[in-house]
Motif scaffolding. Structure first.
Motif, PDB file in Angstrom:
ATOM      1  N   GLU A 446       0.828  -1.207   0.000  1.00 55.15           N
ATOM      2  CA  GLU A 446       0.000   0.000   0.000  1.00 55.15           C
ATOM      3  C   GLU A 446       0.861   1.256   0.000  1.00 55.15           C
ATOM      4  OE1 GLU A 446      -3.339   2.179   2.851  1.00 55.15           O
ATOM      5  OE2 GLU A 446      -2.734   0.096   3.238  1.00 55.15           O
ATOM      6  N   LYS A 447       1.906   1.258   0.815  1.00 47.08           N
ATOM      7  CA  LYS A 447       2.781   2.426   0.881  1.00 47.08           C
ATOM      8  C   LYS A 447       3.579   2.589  -0.416  1.00 47.08           C
ATOM      9  CE  LYS A 447       3.159   2.673   5.888  1.00 47.08           C
ATOM     10  NZ  LYS A 447       4.047   2.842   7.046  1.00 47.08           N
ATOM     11  N   GLN A 448       3.946   1.463  -1.035  1.00 42.55           N
ATOM     12  CA  GLN A 448       4.647   1.534  -2.314  1.00 42.55           C
ATOM     13  C   GLN A 448       3.737   2.132  -3.390  1.00 42.55           C
ATOM     14  OE1 GLN A 448       6.354  -2.763  -2.012  1.00 42.55           O
ATOM     15  NE2 GLN A 448       7.539  -1.712  -3.583  1.00 42.55           N
ATOM     16  N   ASP A 449       2.489   1.693  -3.426  1.00 42.03           N
ATOM     17  CA  ASP A 449       1.540   2.198  -4.428  1.00 42.03           C
ATOM     18  C   ASP A 449       1.283   3.685  -4.235  1.00 42.03           C
ATOM     19  OD1 ASP A 449       1.368  -0.329  -5.455  1.00 42.03           O
ATOM     20  OD2 ASP A 449      -0.468  -0.860  -4.368  1.00 42.03           O
ATOM     21  N   LEU A 450       1.188   4.119  -2.981  1.00 42.95           N
ATOM     22  CA  LEU A 450       0.946   5.526  -2.693  1.00 42.95           C
ATOM     23  C   LEU A 450       2.114   6.384  -3.172  1.00 42.95           C
ATOM     24  CD1 LEU A 450      -0.842   7.675  -1.368  1.00 42.95           C
ATOM     25  CD2 LEU A 450       0.348   7.216   0.796  1.00 42.95           C
ATOM     26  N   ALA A 451       3.329   5.902  -2.955  1.00 38.27           N
ATOM     27  CA  ALA A 451       4.507   6.640  -3.413  1.00 38.27           C
ATOM     28  C   ALA A 451       4.574   6.646  -4.934  1.00 38.27           C
ATOM     29  CB  ALA A 451       5.774   6.019  -2.821  1.00 38.27           C
ATOM     30  N   ALA A 452       4.227   5.507  -5.575  1.00 36.95           N
ATOM     31  CA  ALA A 452       4.271   5.419  -7.037  1.00 36.95           C
ATOM     32  C   ALA A 452       3.272   6.371  -7.682  1.00 36.95           C
ATOM     33  CB  ALA A 452       3.994   3.980  -7.469  1.00 36.95           C
ATOM     34  N   ALA A 453       2.121   6.557  -7.039  1.00 34.62           N
ATOM     35  CA  ALA A 453       1.110   7.470  -7.577  1.00 34.62           C
ATOM     36  C   ALA A 453       1.613   8.909  -7.602  1.00 34.62           C
ATOM     37  CB  ALA A 453      -0.165   7.369  -6.736  1.00 34.62           C
ATOM     38  N   TYR A 458       9.142   4.395  -2.544  1.00 37.25           N
ATOM     39  CA  TYR A 458       8.958   4.335  -1.098  1.00 37.25           C
ATOM     40  C   TYR A 458      10.216   3.778  -0.436  1.00 37.25           C
ATOM     41  CZ  TYR A 458       7.408   2.791   3.478  1.00 37.25           C
ATOM     42  OH  TYR A 458       7.304   2.582   4.827  1.00 37.25           O
ATOM     43  N   PHE A 459      10.751   4.536   0.487  1.00 29.18           N
ATOM     44  CA  PHE A 459      11.901   4.101   1.269  1.00 29.18           C
ATOM     45  C   PHE A 459      11.470   4.038   2.734  1.00 29.18           C
ATOM     46  CE2 PHE A 459      13.756   5.969  -2.498  1.00 29.18           C
ATOM     47  CZ  PHE A 459      14.761   5.067  -2.824  1.00 29.18           C
ATOM     48  N   ALA A 656      18.411   7.431  -9.788  1.00 31.96           N
ATOM     49  CA  ALA A 656      18.369   8.891  -9.716  1.00 31.96           C
ATOM     50  C   ALA A 656      18.047   9.378  -8.304  1.00 31.96           C
ATOM     51  CB  ALA A 656      17.336   9.428 -10.697  1.00 31.96           C
ATOM     52  N   SER A 657      17.481   8.493  -7.458  1.00 25.36           N
ATOM     53  CA  SER A 657      17.044   8.885  -6.119  1.00 25.36           C
ATOM     54  C   SER A 657      18.093   8.607  -5.043  1.00 25.36           C
ATOM     55  CB  SER A 657      15.754   8.141  -5.738  1.00 25.36           C
ATOM     56  OG  SER A 657      14.748   8.352  -6.691  1.00 25.36           O
ATOM     57  N   ILE A 658      19.072   7.751  -5.378  1.00 27.42           N
ATOM     58  CA  ILE A 658      20.013   7.325  -4.338  1.00 27.42           C
ATOM     59  C   ILE A 658      21.371   7.953  -4.529  1.00 27.42           C
ATOM     60  CG2 ILE A 658      18.792   5.129  -4.180  1.00 27.42           C
ATOM     61  CD1 ILE A 658      21.239   3.837  -5.567  1.00 27.42           C
ATOM     62  N   LYS A 659      22.148   7.954  -3.432  1.00 28.21           N
ATOM     63  CA  LYS A 659      23.518   8.439  -3.453  1.00 28.21           C
ATOM     64  C   LYS A 659      24.413   7.323  -2.915  1.00 28.21           C
ATOM     65  CE  LYS A 659      24.901  11.325  -0.310  1.00 28.21           C
ATOM     66  NZ  LYS A 659      25.097  12.546   0.508  1.00 28.21           N
ATOM     67  N   PRO A 660      25.220   6.686  -3.757  1.00 26.91           N
ATOM     68  CA  PRO A 660      26.076   5.588  -3.293  1.00 26.91           C
ATOM     69  C   PRO A 660      27.071   6.075  -2.242  1.00 26.91           C
ATOM     70  CG  PRO A 660      25.955   5.635  -5.682  1.00 26.91           C
ATOM     71  CD  PRO A 660      25.356   6.914  -5.201  1.00 26.91           C
ATOM     72  N   VAL A 661      27.306   5.239  -1.237  1.00 23.41           N
ATOM     73  CA  VAL A 661      28.292   5.555  -0.206  1.00 23.41           C
ATOM     74  C   VAL A 661      29.278   4.400  -0.117  1.00 23.41           C
ATOM     75  CG1 VAL A 661      26.674   6.961   1.099  1.00 23.41           C
ATOM     76  CG2 VAL A 661      26.885   4.533   1.633  1.00 23.41           C
TER      77      VAL A 661
END
Length: 695
Positions: A446-453, A458-459, A656-661
């Protein structure tokens, strides 16, 4: 009456204990000749089947006992032989017919004791030498040893004999002091372990009551060397051989003095020298009660320490142990009443010792030097140093960094002192508590779908850094020349604040950052991987010759311009791996990587040099090569239900959303809001990726 000759005395002793000779001879043949033949047979069998088997190292270790397990086994054999020889000597000397023989022999006690000691030594050394040399001769016959190695084996054999003689002398001394065989064996164990037990107990108490003091000044090596028997478990060196020789001489002097002064030859009393019993009882009662209290508390309470439980077990041990000692000594319940006076001495002592450790009146545990006393400070978190974000290391790095990296930055000194004083008031309890609780599959979807909309990914909430603690070792160098060490439990945020202040010091960065301490040997393989190319192109670019050293110099110079705050805000765009050899695994070949450095966009000199070698860091890659991406918050992995698996059309948005460390264990402690991803590729390979979110 004409004295009996030394030869006759020696023969009588040897004859009475000939069973010991046969026992050592049989055991020795199994340990050496038979063991060599079995090893050779195993070697031949493995060669016939094509398996690998190292004959020469295994044959060598039969004699040299270089492996820890073999050394401990040999030490046990030596100590058991020493106890058996001494017990047999005591048993013979106290038989009725033997007592009559010795009384009729008109021989001085010292001579009598020396002859008996020599007989016991011969009954063990001769069969040992026979089997040892026979085994070495067989090994030479099958070609497993040469002349040069035989000399080394001979030296090791002589050292083992010295170990036996030392242990035998002290167990003989124990039998001389004792009046019963059982008490003699106990006294032999007393000589073997009582000093190390006291020291180890002190270290145990200090660890519990002084948790902020990392080193109480006594090492485990020193504990072992306080016992002539436990000392035999360490590796042979010339210095240790001289120490054992000194123990042997001292033990022989005490043995002869005890033989001369011994009040009676007949068995019966638990101690021939009765004045020693109070000393033994006091030492065993104090050490035993404290140890019983510590052991009982740890078993019943667990990792945390409970003062009520400690004093409960202290009282039980303080009553039970002296009662048992009195029963063994007097062999009568009435002996408990006789020993009551000593008990009234021991009980207050163990209570006072416990209170002194708990109250810490000298402020051993809570002491922190004032800022104006400090010349410089160095810190490290657990097993990791502040260079962890820059890379990981093993054999490629020179020296232990804890003493080396000191900062004279006044801000850092003041901040360290403030944090240390606050932490010193709290008990040390290092733990990690997971805060990610979304394990319901439907809720997660549900939280994944909400973020996708909303066109986002969702992290889940990552670990709350305030719920975990890490060890922080602080080393103050005082203006007086003294060194003060303490350990505290701090949150990653507190440690990061300290480390950020330390890395504002340019001299500190120059000394501590990893590249300057890499030790590249000839034949070291250096490969550069760029991110994210290596996710889809598992191709490395080797760096050879002088370019390896130039690369290190560039990385060191670039890194010296970055503080920890710079690293936390930057992005890892590549790695440099150092490997020393390629080995063959069951599933294929691979390199042993023993050091890694990370590359960041701020490394302008490094990137310019790599560009001259044709190495570019291009972030464009083919997402179609990825089969699956799953991710979860670092430290909160709770199975597949807690993982988020992306659809293929989300791969580009994900990167595009992440920053490798830097993907190191320390990064998990340093970085809040950190995540880990499993990137599976269609060619069957996979990459573990540590990252934070872009702001």
């Amino acid at each position: 009456m004409k004295p009996v000759s030394t030869k006759k005395l020696l023969f009588a002793n040897l004859k009475s204990r000939i069973w010991l000779f046969l026992l050592i001879l049989i055991a020795g043949f199994f340990i050496y000749p038979v063991n060599v033949l079995l090893t050779f047979q195993q070697y031949r069998a493995s060669r016939s089947t094509g398996d690998s088997f190292a004959l020469i190292p295994d044959i060598h270790d039969i004699f040299l006992c270089q492996q820890t397990g073999n050394r401990i086994f040999l030490t046990i054999i030596i100590v058991v032989a020493a106890f058996a020889a001494a017990a047999a000597e005591f048993n013979y000397l106290h038989k009725v017919e033997a007592v009559d023989f010795w009384n009729a022999a008109a021989v001085p006690r010292r001579k009598m004791t020396l002859v008996s000691w020599c007989a016991g030594a011969l009954l063990v050394i001769v069969p040992f030498a026979i089997t040892y040399v026979t085994g070495a001769a067989i090994a030479a016959g099958i070609g497993a040893i040469n002349g040069a190695w035989f000399g080394t084996a001979l030296v090791r054999g002589l050292y083992d004999i010295l170990l036996f003689l030392t242990a035998y002398t002290f167990t003989s001394l124990a039998q001389m002091i004792a009046g019963r065989t059982f008490i003699g064996v106990c006294m032999g164990a007393y000589f073997a372990v009582i000093a190390p037990v006291f020291v180890a107990l002190y270290m145990w108490l200090a660890d519990v009551f002084f948790p902020h003091v990392p080193d109480t000044g006594i090492t485990y090596s020193m504990v072992g060397q306080m016992s002539p028997i436990l000392f035999s478990a360490v590796v042979m060196t010339l210095g240790r051989a001289f120490k054992l020789l000194a123990y042997l001489c001292g033990g022989m002097i005490l043995l002869l003095i005890a033989a001369e002064k011994r009040p009676a030859e007949s068995a019966g009393s638990a101690f021939s020298f009765r004045f020693l019993y109070p000393l033994v009882k006091i030492s065993v009662t104090i050490a035993g009660a404290l140890g019983f209290a510590m052991l009982g508390t740890s078993l019943f309470v667990g990792s945390s320490f409970s003062k009520p439980w400690y004093f409960f077990f202290l009282l039980i041990g303080g009553i039970l142990i002296p009662v048992i000692l009195d029963l063994v000594f007097y062999m009568d319940w009435r002996g408990v009443k006789k020993g009551l006076k000593l008990d009234l001495i021991c009980l207050p002592v163990i209570v006072v010792v416990s209170i002194l450790f708990m109250m810490d009146p000298l402020h051993v545990d809570t002491y922190v030097p004032a800022d104006n006393e400090v010349k410089s400070v160095g810190i490290s978190g657990g097993a990791y140093m502040d260079w962890s974000l820059q890379g990981s290391s093993d054999a490629a790095v020179e020296d232990d960094p804890q003493e080396k990296f000191q900062s004279e930055n006044e801000k850092f000194i003041h901040l360290t002192g403030t944090k240390a004083r606050a932490a010193a008031k709290e008990p040390v309890d290092v733990y990690t508590q997971d805060t990610y609780v979304v394990t319901d599959t439907a809720e997660l979807a549900e939280k994944q779908d909400l973020a996708a909309a909303q066109g986002e990914l969702y992290f889940p909430e990552s670990s709350d850094e305030d719920t975990s603690s890490i060890w922080v070792n602080v080393c103050w160098k005082l203006k007086s020349g003294k060194t003060v060490r303490r350990e505290y439990a701090m949150t990653p945020a507190e440690y990061r604040e300290l480390l950020t202040a330390a890395t504002e010091d340019a001299d500190y960065r120059k000394a501590s950052y990893l590249a300057g301490r890499f030790n590249i040997k000839e034949g070291t393989k250096v490969e550069v991987y760029s991110y994210p190319d290596y996710l889809t192109q598992t191709v490395s670019t080797p760096v050879n010759g002088a370019a390896r050293y130039t690369l290190l110099e560039c990385i060191q110079e670039d890194s010296e311009g970055m503080s920890l705050a710079d690293y936390l805000n930057s992005e890892c765009i590549g790695t440099v791996d150092f490997s020393n050899e390629t080995i063959q695994y069951e599933w294929g070949s691979g390199d042993i990587v023993y050091g890694t450095l990370n590359i960041y966009p701020e490394y302008t000199k490094t990137l310019a040099f790599l560009e001259t070698l044709g190495i570019e860091f291009n972030k464009e890659f083919d997402y179609s090569t990825i089969r699956r991406i799953s991710y979860f918050p670092v430290g909160n992995y709770q199975g597949d239900d807690a993982m988020i698996t992306l659809n293929p059309d989300q791969y580009e948005l994900f990167f595009a959303s992440i920053k490798p460390v830097a993907s190191t264990a320390a990064a998990e402690s340093f970085l809040p809001e950190s995540y880990e991803a499993y990137v599976d590729l269609k060619d069957g390979s996979s990459v573990n990726l540590t990252f934070t979110l872009r702001k």
